[in-house]
Design a protein around this motif. Structure first.
Motif, PDB file in Angstrom:
ATOM      1  N   ARG A 215     -44.497  27.743  57.193  1.00  0.00           N
ATOM      2  CA  ARG A 215     -44.145  27.616  58.492  1.00  0.00           C
ATOM      3  C   ARG A 215     -44.247  26.358  59.170  1.00  0.00           C
ATOM      4  N   ASN A 216     -45.286  25.482  58.582  1.00  0.00           N
ATOM      5  CA  ASN A 216     -45.448  24.247  58.953  1.00  0.00           C
ATOM      6  C   ASN A 216     -44.941  23.085  58.359  1.00  0.00           C
ATOM      7  N   ARG A 217     -43.845  23.530  57.232  1.00  0.00           N
ATOM      8  CA  ARG A 217     -43.474  22.616  56.343  1.00  0.00           C
ATOM      9  C   ARG A 217     -42.853  21.209  57.197  1.00  0.00           C
ATOM     10  N   LYS A 218     -42.102  21.470  57.945  1.00  0.00           N
ATOM     11  CA  LYS A 218     -41.404  20.411  58.648  1.00  0.00           C
ATOM     12  C   LYS A 218     -42.381  19.413  59.480  1.00  0.00           C
ATOM     13  N   TYR A 219     -43.133  20.034  59.843  1.00  0.00           N
ATOM     14  CA  TYR A 219     -44.347  19.148  60.760  1.00  0.00           C
ATOM     15  C   TYR A 219     -45.035  18.187  59.768  1.00  0.00           C
ATOM     16  N   ILE A 220     -45.436  18.981  58.447  1.00  0.00           N
ATOM     17  CA  ILE A 220     -46.259  18.394  57.347  1.00  0.00           C
ATOM     18  C   ILE A 220     -45.302  17.217  56.970  1.00  0.00           C
ATOM     19  N   LEU A 221     -43.909  17.405  56.692  1.00  0.00           N
ATOM     20  CA  LEU A 221     -43.047  16.415  56.278  1.00  0.00           C
ATOM     21  C   LEU A 221     -43.015  15.285  57.223  1.00  0.00           C
ATOM     22  N   ALA A 222     -42.958  15.574  58.416  1.00  0.00           N
ATOM     23  CA  ALA A 222     -42.973  14.455  59.340  1.00  0.00           C
ATOM     24  C   ALA A 222     -44.302  13.722  59.425  1.00  0.00           C
ATOM     25  N   ILE A 223     -45.437  14.298  59.261  1.00  0.00           N
ATOM     26  CA  ILE A 223     -46.579  13.410  59.361  1.00  0.00           C
ATOM     27  C   ILE A 223     -46.624  12.866  57.802  1.00  0.00           C
ATOM     28  N   PHE A 224     -46.142  13.161  56.743  1.00  0.00           N
ATOM     29  CA  PHE A 224     -46.125  12.510  55.576  1.00  0.00           C
ATOM     30  C   PHE A 224     -45.338  11.212  55.831  1.00  0.00           C
ATOM     31  N   ILE A 225     -44.229  11.388  56.333  1.00  0.00           N
ATOM     32  CA  ILE A 225     -43.216  10.132  56.726  1.00  0.00           C
ATOM     33  C   ILE A 225     -44.166   9.087  57.392  1.00  0.00           C
ATOM     34  N   VAL A 226     -44.979   9.451  58.287  1.00  0.00           N
ATOM     35  CA  VAL A 226     -45.498   8.497  59.098  1.00  0.00           C
ATOM     36  C   VAL A 226     -46.512   7.492  58.161  1.00  0.00           C
ATOM     37  N   LEU A 227     -47.285   8.638  57.359  1.00  0.00           N
ATOM     38  CA  LEU A 227     -48.449   8.017  56.562  1.00  0.00           C
ATOM     39  C   LEU A 227     -47.730   7.002  55.600  1.00  0.00           C
ATOM     40  N   SER A 228     -46.272   7.259  55.013  1.00  0.00           N
ATOM     41  CA  SER A 228     -45.704   6.633  53.922  1.00  0.00           C
ATOM     42  C   SER A 228     -45.182   5.251  54.488  1.00  0.00           C
ATOM     43  N   ASN A 229     -44.966   5.140  55.829  1.00  0.00           N
ATOM     44  CA  ASN A 229     -44.418   3.817  56.204  1.00  0.00           C
ATOM     45  C   ASN A 229     -45.370   3.088  57.230  1.00  0.00           C
ATOM     46  N   ASP A 230     -44.692   1.860  57.464  1.00  0.00           N
ATOM     47  CA  ASP A 230     -45.715   1.014  58.147  1.00  0.00           C
ATOM     48  C   ASP A 230     -45.277   1.048  59.796  1.00  0.00           C
ATOM     49  N   PHE A 231     -45.754   2.309  60.052  1.00  0.00           N
ATOM     50  CA  PHE A 231     -45.769   2.742  61.792  1.00  0.00           C
ATOM     51  C   PHE A 231     -47.037   2.602  62.232  1.00  0.00           C
ATOM     52  N   VAL A 232     -47.105   1.612  62.950  1.00  0.00           N
ATOM     53  CA  VAL A 232     -48.441   1.266  63.533  1.00  0.00           C
ATOM     54  C   VAL A 232     -48.781   2.072  64.626  1.00  0.00           C
ATOM     55  N   TYR A 233     -47.956   2.269  65.536  1.00  0.00           N
ATOM     56  CA  TYR A 233     -48.227   3.203  66.462  1.00  0.00           C
ATOM     57  C   TYR A 233     -48.409   4.567  66.366  1.00  0.00           C
ATOM     58  N   LEU A 234     -47.531   5.199  65.662  1.00  0.00           N
ATOM     59  CA  LEU A 234     -47.614   6.522  65.247  1.00  0.00           C
ATOM     60  C   LEU A 234     -48.681   6.805  64.330  1.00  0.00           C
ATOM     61  N   LYS A 235     -49.110   5.944  63.644  1.00  0.00           N
ATOM     62  CA  LYS A 235     -50.331   6.013  63.068  1.00  0.00           C
ATOM     63  C   LYS A 235     -51.660   6.154  63.766  1.00  0.00           C
ATOM     64  N   ASP A 236     -51.483   5.483  64.711  1.00  0.00           N
ATOM     65  CA  ASP A 236     -52.709   5.368  65.617  1.00  0.00           C
ATOM     66  C   ASP A 236     -53.084   6.823  66.312  1.00  0.00           C
ATOM     67  N   TYR A 237     -52.109   7.732  66.411  1.00  0.00           N
ATOM     68  CA  TYR A 237     -52.512   9.211  66.954  1.00  0.00           C
ATOM     69  C   TYR A 237     -52.933   9.659  65.895  1.00  0.00           C
ATOM     70  N   LEU A 238     -52.801   9.443  64.522  1.00  0.00           N
ATOM     71  CA  LEU A 238     -53.419  10.239  63.512  1.00  0.00           C
ATOM     72  C   LEU A 238     -54.876   9.737  62.949  1.00  0.00           C
ATOM     73  N   LYS A 239     -55.521   8.774  63.704  1.00  0.00           N
ATOM     74  CA  LYS A 239     -56.695   8.193  63.332  1.00  0.00           C
ATOM     75  C   LYS A 239     -57.664   9.095  63.639  1.00  0.00           C
ATOM     76  N   GLY A 240     -58.320   9.651  62.465  1.00  0.00           N
ATOM     77  CA  GLY A 240     -59.444  10.526  62.522  1.00  0.00           C
ATOM     78  C   GLY A 240     -59.240  11.995  62.614  1.00  0.00           C
ATOM     79  N   VAL A 241     -57.861  12.379  62.471  1.00  0.00           N
ATOM     80  CA  VAL A 241     -57.413  13.787  62.384  1.00  0.00           C
ATOM     81  C   VAL A 241     -57.017  14.074  61.000  1.00  0.00           C
ATOM     82  N   GLY A 242     -57.500  15.206  60.692  1.00  0.00           N
ATOM     83  CA  GLY A 242     -56.997  15.833  59.453  1.00  0.00           C
ATOM     84  C   GLY A 242     -57.592  15.078  58.061  1.00  0.00           C
ATOM     85  N   LYS A 243     -58.926  14.549  58.161  1.00  0.00           N
ATOM     86  CA  LYS A 243     -59.607  13.936  57.065  1.00  0.00           C
ATOM     87  C   LYS A 243     -60.543  15.014  56.574  1.00  0.00           C
TER      88      LYS A 243
END
Length: 243
Positions: A215-243
């Motif tokens: 059900r959440n595969r597309k969202y998971i893939l999108a977050i994976f893309i953020v983590l795999s690239n040098d996206f400074v601002y997008l990664k900022d939204y993920l700080k401390g989340v899902g750890k």
């Protein structure tokens, strides 16, 4: 003619207030009246005579002066003309850098700018505007690059807004799953190569069901893309989340 006389009786501050309230006549009056001032500011950057009718730099300066009119606030602690001078010079410098594709000597940090300021707070104010504009530009560029990466996985930004988990716990869980993918070399390689989730292998490493992963595969893939690239601002939204 009567309108011009009426404007001449107003202070510069009053005219700027009128422009910010939507008075186009006052706006045109200021842009015409202060053309010599604009040309002088542009000339100080270009180190040569500026012809308002021929030089593109003057057009850039004119647009910058108009921006200064619309964004000026006396609460910043600077006079309008000092504020406008710095805005005009900054925009012209940016234009020259863009045209030449190489840095030029003039910058916001040069002494001739700061020495002409009436109040140190105006330097801070204009530099803050510049910083915010640059940050907004970088955010737009990052979003555009992210969108291109999504296309490689047959995803779109519009689609993400529709399928993102609505509840915080579900989002946190999906982000946690994406982190597991990113941190596991074998799983990461699979996703990057196949452009899809390794559901069977992943279900053994997470505490959610296969159905939830699907059900959440597309969202998971999108977050994976953020983590795999040098996206400074997008990664900022993920700080401390899902750890």
């Amino acid at each position: 003619m009567i309108r011009n006389q009426s404007l001449k009786e107003k202070s510069l501050k009053e005219m700027i207030t009128s422009v910010q309230a939507g008075d186009e006549y006052a706006q045109n009056y200021l842009l015409k009246t202060y053309q010599p001032f604009i040309a002088k500011c542009v000339s100080e950057v270009c180190k040569r005579y500026i012809d308002p009718k021929k030089d593109d730099e003057f057009s850039v300066g004119l647009a910058a002066f108009n921006e200064a009119i619309l964004t000026y606030s006396p609460e910043r602690g600077s006079s309008f003309l000092s504020f406008a001078k710095l805005v005009v010079k900054r925009k012209v410098i940016d234009y020259i850098r863009y045209v030449q594709k190489t840095p030029i000597a003039a910058s916001l940090d040069e002494s001739y700018d700061e020495e002409q300021m009436e109040n140190p707070s105006e330097i801070i104010a204009v530099k803050e505007i510049y910083r915010e504009e640059q940050e907004a530009l970088h955010r737009r560029e990052e979003i555009a690059e992210f969108n291109e990466k999504l296309k490689m996985y047959k995803l779109t930004l519009t689609e993400l807004t529709e399928i993102s988990p609505k509840h915080r716990d579900a989002r946190d869980s999906a982000i946690h799953t994406a982190r597991i993918l990113f941190n596991d070399p074998a799983l990461k390689e699979f996703v990057e190569r196949k452009k899809k989730l390794p559901i069977k292998a992943l279900v053994k490493k997470v505490s959610v069901s296969k159905k939830t992963l699907e059900r959440n595969r597309k969202y998971i893939l999108a977050i994976f893309i953020v983590l795999s690239n040098d996206f400074v601002y997008l990664k900022d939204y993920l700080k401390g989340v899902g750890k």
